[in-house]
Structure formats: C-alpha cells, structure tokens
Design an enzyme around this catalytic site. Structure first.
Site, short mmCIF file in Angstrom:
data_model
loop_
_atom_site.label_atom_id
_atom_site.label_comp_id
_atom_site.label_asym_id
_atom_site.label_seq_id
_atom_site.Cartn_x
_atom_site.Cartn_y
_atom_site.Cartn_z
CB CYS A 15 -16.60 16.68 84.11
SG CYS A 15 -15.11 15.51 83.75
NE ARG A 18 -10.79 10.52 77.93
CZ ARG A 18 -10.40 10.34 79.30
NH1 ARG A 18 -9.23 9.91 79.88
NH2 ARG A 18 -11.43 10.74 80.19
ZN LIG Z 1 -14.69 14.14 85.76
#
Ligand SMILES: [Zn+2]
Ligand SMILES: [Zn+2]
Length: 652
Positions: A351, A380
């Site tokens: 994002c 992650r």
């Molecule tokens: Zn996103």
C-alpha cells in the site's frame, strides 16, 4: 432479598447466598436445569453451585454454545489429570487448558507415556465418567493450599498458586469426588459432574516444557478432544484423519511442488512443478484483472524508513518488518564509532508504495477509479515458532491491489469487486461465505464518514446479491471491511479474500485529485485481495483437492506411457503432438513395467495417462486412463487433445 433477572426479562427475589442451581430449579423447567452445565451471572461464567450474592442477570449455559464447549473441554482435561494421577501415583500436574481443537494436560512423569498407557488412561476416564463424580469448588486459605501441594510433592502447583494469587488470602481448588481422588488449583468453572462428559478421545502425546521454556522441567503433554455429542466427535476425528492425508506440507513434498530449508525459515523454495502452479495462478489473476481495469505495477522491495514513518508502520508495525541498514548509515556509523541504525525496511505490504505512485502525478476525477495491482514479494518478520508450511510464512506474494476512488464511487467499485470475487472463486469451484465488519469502538475519522461507508458496503452487497453476516465492531480502525471465507472439501474454513476501505492512508500521504468542481479532494483507497497470498492459497488448494488439481491447474496434465521400447518412437511423436497443442505433457522413457509406470503417475496425480502398446501404434491411437484409475479406452490423439483442451478451457 436480592433480585435475579432471567433472559426473558422476568425477575425473582431470593435470599442472598442461594446457589444458581437451587434458584434455577425453583423457576425453570427441571429438564432445562438438568441439562445445564454452568451459568452466566451477569457476564461471568460460573459453576452451578455458585452462590447468588447480589442483584444480577442469570442465564444457564446449555450444551451447545461455543463458550460452553471450551469449559466442557477444560473439564475433560481435569478428568484426564484425575485418571493419570490415579493410575500413576506421584505424577506431577502442570496445566490443562482447552484449545480450539480440544484440550491438553502437561505432566511430569517418570517415563514417557506409551500408547498402551494412553489406552489405560482413556479407559480410566470412561470409568470415572460413568461414576458421575462431582466437581466441587472449595475455597481454601492460601497458606493451607500452598502447604497442601508442597506436602504432596507438587512444586509446580505451588509455584502457580504463588504467582497467580499473590496478595489474596484465599484460593479456589476443585476436587473430583474428594481430595483423595483428585484436587487441582483452578479458578474454574467446570461441569457439575464427570457424568456430563460423554464424547471424548485422547489423541497424542508430545514433549513439552514447564511454561513452554526449554530451560525448564521437561513434561509430557497429552492431547485429547471432547464434544457434547458422539457424532460430533466422530465427524471431528474423521476430519482430522482426512486433514492429515491432505496436509499440504506432506503433499508438497510427495508431489515435488516445494521445499523448505532451515536457512530460509518461512521462505518456500518452489520446485519445477510448484513454480508451474504458482505461475498459472499469477497469470490467471493477470488475465482476470487486466480487462477489469487494473494496471499491474512493480514497486521496490526495500524502502527508506521515511515511507514507513509516513504510513505509520514504523511506529506501529516495525517489529513485524525486516529492518535493513544501507551502506550509507553503516559507513557513517563506522566513522562516528557508533552502532549503525537501520534506515530502511523490506516491505510487508504494497500500500504505501502505491500511495507514492498515486501521488506522483496530478490526478483528475476522470482518472478514477485508478487501480494498481502488484504481485512482488513481501516479507513479514513472523516469530519462527509460528511458521507452518505455506500457511504461515515470512516471504510471500499477494494478488494485492489498491483501488483509488471518489467517495461517490465506493458503492459501485465494491459491487464490481464482489462480482470479481464471485467469478474467481467460481472458476476454482470454491464455496465461500461473506462477512461485513463494521466500526470498532476505537476508530479514526468522522462518524458520518463511517456511516456512509458502511451503508455503501451494505448496498453493494445487496446489489451483488451476496448473502452476508455482520460482525459488529470488528472493522479495522481505519475503515470497515468485507472478508471472504472459503470452505474446503472437508468443511474447513479459510479466510482468503478481503476488501478494506481506508480513509487514513490517503490522508497520511496527502493524496489529492482535482474534482469536476476544479477543487482538490481526497480519494478513498480500497485495499483488496482475492486469493490472499499465493503461498497460502496454493496450500489451501493442495489440501482442498488433496493434491489432485483439476486439469487446468495440474502442473503435469498428461503423461505418455509406452509399454515397451519398441513403441518409444511412436510415443515421442504423440508427446510432440500433445505438447504442440499447448498441454503440459511428459513421456516416461524408463524401462519399467507398465503397471509400475501407471501407479507412479497416479501417485503423482497426473490427470491423464496415455498408454501405448503395439495395438495403439498399429491403429495410430492412444489408450486413455484417468488418475482415478478409470480406463477410458482407445482414442485418436487429436480427439484426446480436443477434449482435454476443452476441459482446460471450461476449468472443469
Ligand atoms: Zn493495502
Ligand atoms: Zn479447571
């Protein structure tokens, strides 16, 4: 007198100290009271013997609610411990909680349990269940309890009491029948008696450590599960067996799809066949998204921390990211004689990068909706203990996209997304359910904006004709969301797709578009994924299909199996013809018995086997077999190719 309010709103007065069961017997039908296993007094789950001491709401817990099952399973763990301590005197008890799947209990034993021990323990549990022994809550002075467990040689229980009840003068202990039969330090509650425990089964044992710490005392953990009904237990055990056979970690190895290595924890190595499946899915998604108006983009993997500070991840998500040090800071730190500090991080999501893309040009309302799709790698920093096959990884890619829309476009865009999801899951013949999560108690932004967004989502769900449930208050703090749960072939649910509205990130990045009114406005971003991550989705597909992918997804679709060397030349021509038609085909050139070749192709779950003997060579045909063992008879090669291609096109 105190006043007790029942769920139907009616009220009764009783003297303080009346136990729940006595109260219930006076006002509710006996059949209901008999079935009850606990009660809620106000919002607290308590035993049926709990004394009612003040005005309260009361609801009996009957054997069906989800929290009832947890308490029931924990009670079964007590029964397990009672059986173990009776059969193996001197065993020390640790803890015995309920889990999502059942329960376990940890013990310090002289020698590890063998399967015969487990059988004996389970038999003893059944005996004690049949005797319908009472679980009794006893309040002991704290010192007395500590002294009691010390004398019994249970230092772990003493430690638990000391840690969990510091500052208290009394502690609660539960007996089964009496102190001699079984007693445990526990806050409760439990079922009233062992006779309530009907359907249970011990499953496995494993090594454990006190408090899960390898420096502590080694223990034996016994796992079991229990249900209210025998048929539910049976269904669960069948599902567990079936799930074991379908385990994607095992099938991934057997079918040559992927592997892992200790030097890349949580990072899959995709082998040839796995890479084929991966790319099929990636390209499938491209085929779906391009005509739907998405731009596929590729943004960097490593970003300066300024990006993460702007997005808020540096403050709130840093421990989940891999932090990186560029040589600029390393060199500076060296000359200053200080430790270098990471100045960059690998991306855990796309994002923020997409926000930069949006903001890189002046955008007009005519450009909206603007949709960026990206499949590059994400990282992650999951704890190594939670990594598991393809379902919990550190390195993965998503079929991720961000749709930038005007507020007035939310409804229409979400409706388009719902139809896209329907189409994609439909292509995989996957059943799914939909959940709308609304404003949580702690949220950012204006109430009116939230109300508008939620009503737009509801309208879109209704317009798309999608049945859904509402999870009040379960939305993200930055906006409401819609989640999609896939149900696999053995009835397990997996959350895959998601559609999340976000007003915050465009604001943090100061995104603007020029509206029809010539003024600047802020777009809304919709984060959405349909597969979720490719890794996890492939793991789910492997388990759903038990490794037998439909023809269009099978890494190897066809294998040509000559019976003897003299048919090899003809087999090579068949291979060429099938490959030229765009099917993924191999030829087994080995000198092996045909039965062996067929069996191996079946184990590899290859959808079609083309067996070639002298007759097939003479007639210019192939003998078609399916992996399920079905002999389809002889067929000219081009007829087989036509029907296989049709099967691929229809994604049967
Ligand atoms: Zn996103
Ligand atoms: Zn307990």
């Amino acid at each position: 007198m105190i006043t007790i309010t029942l769920p139907d709103g009616s009220q009764r007065s009783v003297p303080p100290g009346t136990p729940v069961r006595d109260f219930a017997s006076g006002v509710l039908p006996m059949a209901v009271v008999k079935k009850a296993i606990a009660a809620y007094v106000d919002d607290k789950l308590v035993d049926l013997t709990h004394p009612l001491n003040a005005d309260a709401r009361l609801r009996l817990v009957l054997p069906d609610g989800p929290d009832a099952l947890q308490m029931y399973r924990h009670s079964t763990a007590h029964l397990l411990a009672a059986a173990v301590t009776n059969l193996f005197p001197g065993t020390q008890c640790g803890i015995g909680p309920a889990t999502d799947e059942g329960f376990f209990y940890d013990f310090v034993v002289e020698k590890p349990f063998v399967p015969e021990d487990i059988e004996r323990i389970e038999k003893k549990m059944r005996e004690m269940a049949q005797q319908d022994l009472v679980y009794e809550r006893q309040i002991w002075p704290r010192d007395e309890a500590i002294e009691f467990f010390k004398k019994r040689g249970e230092p772990l229980k003493v430690q638990l009491i000391e840690e969990k009840t510091a500052g208290q003068t009394e502690v609660s202990c539960y007996t089964i029948k009496d102190r001699e039969t079984f007693v445990d330090f526990c806050v409760g509650p439990h079922v009233p008696s062992t006779g309530k425990l009907k359907a249970f089964k011990l499953l496995t044992t494993s090594n454990a450590y006190w408090k899960g710490d390898a420096h502590n005392q080694p223990m034996q953990r016994v796992y079991g599960t229990s249900f209210f009904k025998d048929e539910d237990l049976k269904a669960h055990l069948t599902q567990v067996e079936e799930a074991k056979k379908r385990d994607h970690r095992k099938l991934g190895k057997d079918l040559g799809l992927f592997m892992f290595h200790q030097w890349a924890p949580g990072g899959a190595f995709w082998l040839g066949k796995g890479t084929l499946v991966y790319n099929l899915l990636a390209n499938y998604m491209r085929e779906v998204l391009f005509p739907a108006g998405y731009d596929e983009v590729k943004t960097p993997i490593i970003f300066n921390k300024a990006l993460w500070e702007t997005s808020g991840h540096w403050a709130h998500y840093r421990e989940n990211m891999f932090l990186v040090e560029s040589r600029d800071v390393a060199a500076h730190a060296h000359t200053d004689g200080k430790a270098a500090e990471p100045d960059m991080a690998t991306k855990a999501m796309n994002c923020p990068g997409h926000m930069l893309l949006f903001g890189s040009e002046t955008r007009s309302y005519r450009d909206l909706p603007l949709r960026f799709h990206e499949q590059t790698a994400l990282h992650r920093n999951e704890a190594s203990g939670v990594l598991s096959g393809l379902t919990r990884v550190r390195q993965f890619s998503q079929d991720d996209a961000h749709c930038f829309v005007m507020e007035s476009q939310i409804g229409e865009e979400v409706e388009r997304l719902l139809n896209l999801v329907k189409r994609v899951y439909g292509d995989f013949k996957l059943q799914y359910s939909v959940k709308l999560s609304t404003r949580p108690t702690e949220y950012l932004g204006e109430l009116a904006t939230w109300n508008h967004a939620e009503s737009e989502l509801k309208k879109a769900l209704e317009a798309a004709g999608v049945p859904y449930t509402v999870d009040e208050g379960d939305g993200a703090f930055y906006g409401p969301k819609i989640d999609f749960d896939i149900t696999d072939a053995i009835g397990r649910k997996w959350q895959c797709g998601t559609i999340q509205l976000d007003y915050q990130m465009p604001a943090r990045f100061g995104l603007k578009y020029v509206g029809a009114d010539n003024a600047e406005h802020q777009p809304v971003v919709i984060h959405r994924a349909i597969f979720g991550s490719f890794e996890r989705f492939i793991g789910i597909l492997i388990e759903h299909f038990a490794g037998a992918f439909p023809l269009w997804l099978a890494p190897i679709q066809v294998t040509v199996l000559p019976i003897a060397d003299r048919q090899l030349e003809y087999a090579e021509r068949v291979l060429e013809q099938v490959a030229a038609a765009g099917l993924r085909v191999t030829l087994d050139r080995r000198v092996e018995k045909i039965g062996y070749k067929i069996r191996e192709a079946q184990l590899q779950k290859v959808p079609y086997m083309l067996v070639i003997g002298d007759r097939e060579v003479a007639e210019g045909t192939v003998s078609v077999r399916t992996r399920a063992g079905g002999d389809q008879g002889g067929s000219p090669v081009d007829a087989f190719v036509t029907s296989a291609r049709d099967e691929v096109a229809r994604r049967v």
